[in-house]
Design an enzyme around this catalytic site. Structure first.
Site, PDB file in Angstrom:
ATOM      1  N   GLU A 250      87.274   9.457  58.916  1.00 39.36           N
ATOM      2  CA  GLU A 250      85.941   9.299  59.497  1.00 39.36           C
ATOM      3  C   GLU A 250      86.152   9.043  60.980  1.00 39.36           C
ATOM      4  O   GLU A 250      86.518   7.946  61.377  1.00 39.36           O
ATOM      5  CB  GLU A 250      85.236   8.139  58.780  1.00 39.36           C
ATOM      6  CG  GLU A 250      83.737   8.264  58.812  1.00 39.36           C
ATOM      7  CD  GLU A 250      83.160   7.638  60.050  1.00 39.36           C
ATOM      8  OE1 GLU A 250      82.971   8.386  61.043  1.00 39.36           O
ATOM      9  OE2 GLU A 250      82.910   6.437  60.038  1.00 39.36           O
ATOM     10  N   CYS A 284      79.703   5.295  65.516  1.00 41.38           N
ATOM     11  CA  CYS A 284      80.184   6.686  65.504  1.00 41.38           C
ATOM     12  C   CYS A 284      79.023   7.678  65.387  1.00 41.38           C
ATOM     13  O   CYS A 284      79.119   8.788  65.884  1.00 41.38           O
ATOM     14  CB  CYS A 284      81.197   6.889  64.384  1.00 41.38           C
ATOM     15  SG  CYS A 284      80.570   6.389  62.786  1.00 41.38           S
TER      16      CYS A 284
HETATM   17  P1  NAD Z   1      91.748   3.385  69.572  1.00 41.36           P
HETATM   18  O1  NAD Z   1      91.437   4.810  69.499  1.00 41.36           O
HETATM   19  O2  NAD Z   1      93.109   3.004  69.997  1.00 41.36           O
HETATM   20  O3  NAD Z   1      91.457   2.646  68.175  1.00 41.36           O
HETATM   21  C1  NAD Z   1      90.458   2.999  67.275  1.00 41.36           C
HETATM   22  C2  NAD Z   1      90.763   2.237  65.990  1.00 41.36           C
HETATM   23  O4  NAD Z   1      91.971   2.732  65.443  1.00 41.36           O
HETATM   24  C3  NAD Z   1      91.006   0.747  66.191  1.00 41.36           C
HETATM   25  O5  NAD Z   1      90.447   0.052  65.104  1.00 41.36           O
HETATM   26  C4  NAD Z   1      92.525   0.590  66.199  1.00 41.36           C
HETATM   27  O6  NAD Z   1      92.958  -0.663  65.689  1.00 41.36           O
HETATM   28  C5  NAD Z   1      92.956   1.693  65.281  1.00 41.36           C
HETATM   29  N1  NAD Z   1      94.254   2.261  65.611  1.00 41.36           N
HETATM   30  C6  NAD Z   1      94.719   2.605  66.828  1.00 41.36           C
HETATM   31  N2  NAD Z   1      95.948   3.126  66.735  1.00 41.36           N
HETATM   32  C7  NAD Z   1      96.278   3.098  65.428  1.00 41.36           C
HETATM   33  C8  NAD Z   1      97.421   3.489  64.686  1.00 41.36           C
HETATM   34  N3  NAD Z   1      98.471   4.075  65.257  1.00 41.36           N
HETATM   35  N4  NAD Z   1      97.409   3.289  63.355  1.00 41.36           N
HETATM   36  C9  NAD Z   1      96.359   2.738  62.738  1.00 41.36           C
HETATM   37  N5  NAD Z   1      95.239   2.360  63.385  1.00 41.36           N
HETATM   38  C10 NAD Z   1      95.201   2.540  64.711  1.00 41.36           C
HETATM   39  O7  NAD Z   1      90.866   2.708  70.630  1.00 41.36           O
HETATM   40  P2  NAD Z   1      89.710   1.650  70.737  1.00 41.36           P
HETATM   41  O8  NAD Z   1      89.725   1.232  72.157  1.00 41.36           O
HETATM   42  O9  NAD Z   1      89.767   0.571  69.702  1.00 41.36           O
HETATM   43  O10 NAD Z   1      88.431   2.535  70.489  1.00 41.36           O
HETATM   44  C11 NAD Z   1      88.290   3.637  71.361  1.00 41.36           C
HETATM   45  C12 NAD Z   1      87.591   4.753  70.736  1.00 41.36           C
HETATM   46  O11 NAD Z   1      87.758   4.806  69.332  1.00 41.36           O
HETATM   47  C13 NAD Z   1      86.119   4.650  70.917  1.00 41.36           C
HETATM   48  O12 NAD Z   1      85.759   5.141  72.169  1.00 41.36           O
HETATM   49  C14 NAD Z   1      85.605   5.501  69.824  1.00 41.36           C
HETATM   50  O13 NAD Z   1      85.611   6.841  70.252  1.00 41.36           O
HETATM   51  C15 NAD Z   1      86.614   5.359  68.734  1.00 41.36           C
HETATM   52  N6  NAD Z   1      86.169   4.491  67.637  1.00 41.36           N
HETATM   53  C16 NAD Z   1      85.521   5.087  66.625  1.00 41.36           C
HETATM   54  C17 NAD Z   1      85.051   4.330  65.585  1.00 41.36           C
HETATM   55  C18 NAD Z   1      84.302   4.969  64.451  1.00 41.36           C
HETATM   56  O14 NAD Z   1      83.551   4.297  63.773  1.00 41.36           O
HETATM   57  N7  NAD Z   1      84.513   6.254  64.173  1.00 41.36           N
HETATM   58  C19 NAD Z   1      85.247   2.957  65.589  1.00 41.36           C
HETATM   59  C20 NAD Z   1      85.952   2.363  66.642  1.00 41.36           C
HETATM   60  C21 NAD Z   1      86.420   3.160  67.663  1.00 41.36           C
END
Ligand code: NAD
Length: 476
Positions: A250, A284
């Site tokens: 997702e 999202c």
């Molecule tokens: P990010 O992309 O680094 O992280 C997004 C999520 O993934 C976080 O919960 C993080 O803990 C997890 N994550 C990151 N690297 C991971 C890995 N290698 N293995 C497992 N989990 C991992 O960045 P962020 O700053 O937390 O969020 C930035 C962007 O992420 C937002 O701008 C948005 O686009 C997206 N996001 C989407 C949702 C959603 O509901 N689809 C939720 C949160 C963030």
């Protein structure tokens, strides 16, 4: 006044913390101050969780549907009783308003109740065969699930990650976001208190890439379930390939909202502006690109900016607050970068465009108009309280712009023309479409996207079937 709880991982039914483990400071986004410290998993912790998950699966796959339903029903009841505490802790660690957090608890309650019923309806089928022969199709739990949940719905995302596997008879290792651990732990605790064995569902935290690499490389894990950005989703999907894991992804979106001149414009504005600013836009399925038919553009833009400017921003625990701070320091930084870039590309700023105060991560509700397609914000998920309003000449141009991006999560449209509504339902590339509504989710409705927004669904019967494998037995 709620006390933020002490934090520990839950491995094999036991709280795990201290012992020289690395720690992550949990920050209250309304103040920028640390409110707790979270222990991070070492490799040995993850190995212990994997061994327990294998044991938990061997046990839980043999449970009856009635046993699983009783646990889900019991957890739902406990979450109703604990609603206020769970919601307040979510506000402290994530920033959203208290009413939003309370609703999130009820979203999990609804989902657990739905799955308590649905897990008793995992039907197979018997195929037509000559007399004396038989072939049956059955569904079995896929196996231990590694589930990764983000911080934006700190209660709801863990609820989704736990509810479906548990209903299906799987075990789960949940790694929820390190920013919002208390909410995830509260959902898990409700399940454990309702009688779920401690090796069936566990919570670990850690350095995300360390945890995901370790869990996904293990032969114990049979499924990956991830919610988060498309970039991280692609990385995890690659890791999942090595063990040919089932996946539910997702991922990000860039929600288009098509507003036609024949729409009830005032009703649309009264609905979409609060929807845009819900959870400070960190959703999202947030509506992001408003594609407005040229002849109603000025009216729509003026009404949007007026409503957004009047939105009250503050601490999520203050009853007067309509929008809380952003969840972490990265988000206002991203807003500043994207909005400056858009203005540099020629966009008009109708309201907002700045941080509020110098404490915490507050950002003003922002409206940009006439943003060129070349601007980064037209292509990158902003994940914040910013709306992009662009005029377009007609339906064809609006659909083309809506489908231009590789994302396909949620799309919305406002029009009173029934024939047009059918064309939009067919033509918009999205997993979820709201026609004259922003209510596009429910416990019984599949939630998920297409294209770069991912695959597989959560919620609904589809979410349960995503945790099952099919087995056909032919008897001669
Ligand atoms: P990010 O992309 O680094 O992280 C997004 C999520 O993934 C976080 O919960 C993080 O803990 C997890 N994550 C990151 N690297 C991971 C890995 N290698 N293995 C497992 N989990 C991992 O960045 P962020 O700053 O937390 O969020 C930035 C962007 O992420 C937002 O701008 C948005 O686009 C997206 N996001 C989407 C949702 C959603 O509901 N689809 C939720 C949160 C963030």
């Amino acid at each position: 006044m709620t006390q933020y709880p002490a934090l520990a991982m839950m491995i094999d039914g036991e709280p795990v913390s201290g012992g020289g483990r690395r720690r992550h400071a949990v920050i209250n986004p309304a103040t920028g101050e640390a409110i707790g410290h979270l222990p991070l998993a070492e490799a040995a912790d993850l190995d212990r969780a994997l061994a327990a998950a294998a044991r938990g699966f061997a046990r839980w796959r043999k449970s009856t549907a009635a046993e699983r339903a009783a646990v889900l029903e019991g957890a739902a009841r406990l979450l109703v009783e604990r609603q206020e505490t769970v919601a307040r802790n979510a506000v402290l660690e994530q920033g959203k308003t208290l009413p939003e957090a309370r609703l999130e608890v009820m979203m999990v309650v609804g989902l657990f109740r739905f799955y308590a019923g649905e897990c008793q309806r995992i039907y197979g089928r018997t195929l037509v065969r000559p007399e004396g022969q038989r072939a049956t199709v059955t569904h079995a739990p896929v196996g231990p699930v590694a589930a990764f949940a983000p911080w934006n719905f700190p209660i709801g995302n863990p609820g989704r990650k736990l509810g479906a596997p548990i209903a299906a008879g799987c075990s789960v290792i949940l790694k929820s976001a390190e920013e919002t651990p208390a909410s995830a732990l509260a959902v898990l605790q409700a399940l454990l208190d309702a009688g779920l064995p401690g090796d069936v569902a566990q919570a670990v935290f850690g350095v995300p890439d360390e945890v995901s690499r370790h869990l996904l490389a293990s032969p114990v894990i049979r499924k990956l379930s991830f919610t988060g950005s498309t970039a991280v989703g692609k990385h995890l999907a690659r890791l999942a390939t090595d063990n040919m894991l089932r996946t539910t992804m997702e991922l990000g979106g860039h929600g288009p909202v098509l507003v036609f001149a024949d729409a009830d414009i005032e009703r649309a504005l009264d609905t979409v502006v609060p929807h845009k600013l819900r959870n400070a836009g960190q959703v999202c399925v947030s509506p992001t690109r408003f594609l407005v038919e040229q002849r109603v553009f000025d009216r729509f833009a003026a009404g949007f900016a007026e409503r957004a400017a009047a939105f009250r921003v503050g601490d999520g625990l203050d009853p007067a607050t309509q929008m809380g701070p952003m969840a972490n320091a990265r988000r206002p930084e991203a807003m500043e970068r994207l909005i400056a870039d858009a203005q540099g590309a020629g966009a008009r700023l109708l309201t907002g465009g700045e941080r509020i105060g110098n404490r915490g991560f507050f950002y003003a509700p922002t409206v940009l108009a006439e943003v060129p397609t070349s601007a980064a914000i037209m292509n990158e998920e902003p994940f914040g309280p910013v709306a992009i309003l662009n005029p377009l000449p007609d339906e064809a141009a609006m659909i083309e712009e809506a489908n231009r991006l590789p994302y396909g999560l949620a799309a919305y449209a406002w029009s009173e023309d029934a024939r047009r509504q059918r064309r939009l339902a067919a033509g918009l590339e999205a997993g979820m479409i709201g026609l004259n509504t922003t209510m596009i989710a429910g416990a019984d409705a599949p939630f998920g996207g297409v294209k770069w927004s991912g695959h597989g669904a959560e919620d609904g019967p589809e979410g349960l079937h995503a945790c099952l494998v099919t087995k056909t037995v032919h008897e001669g």
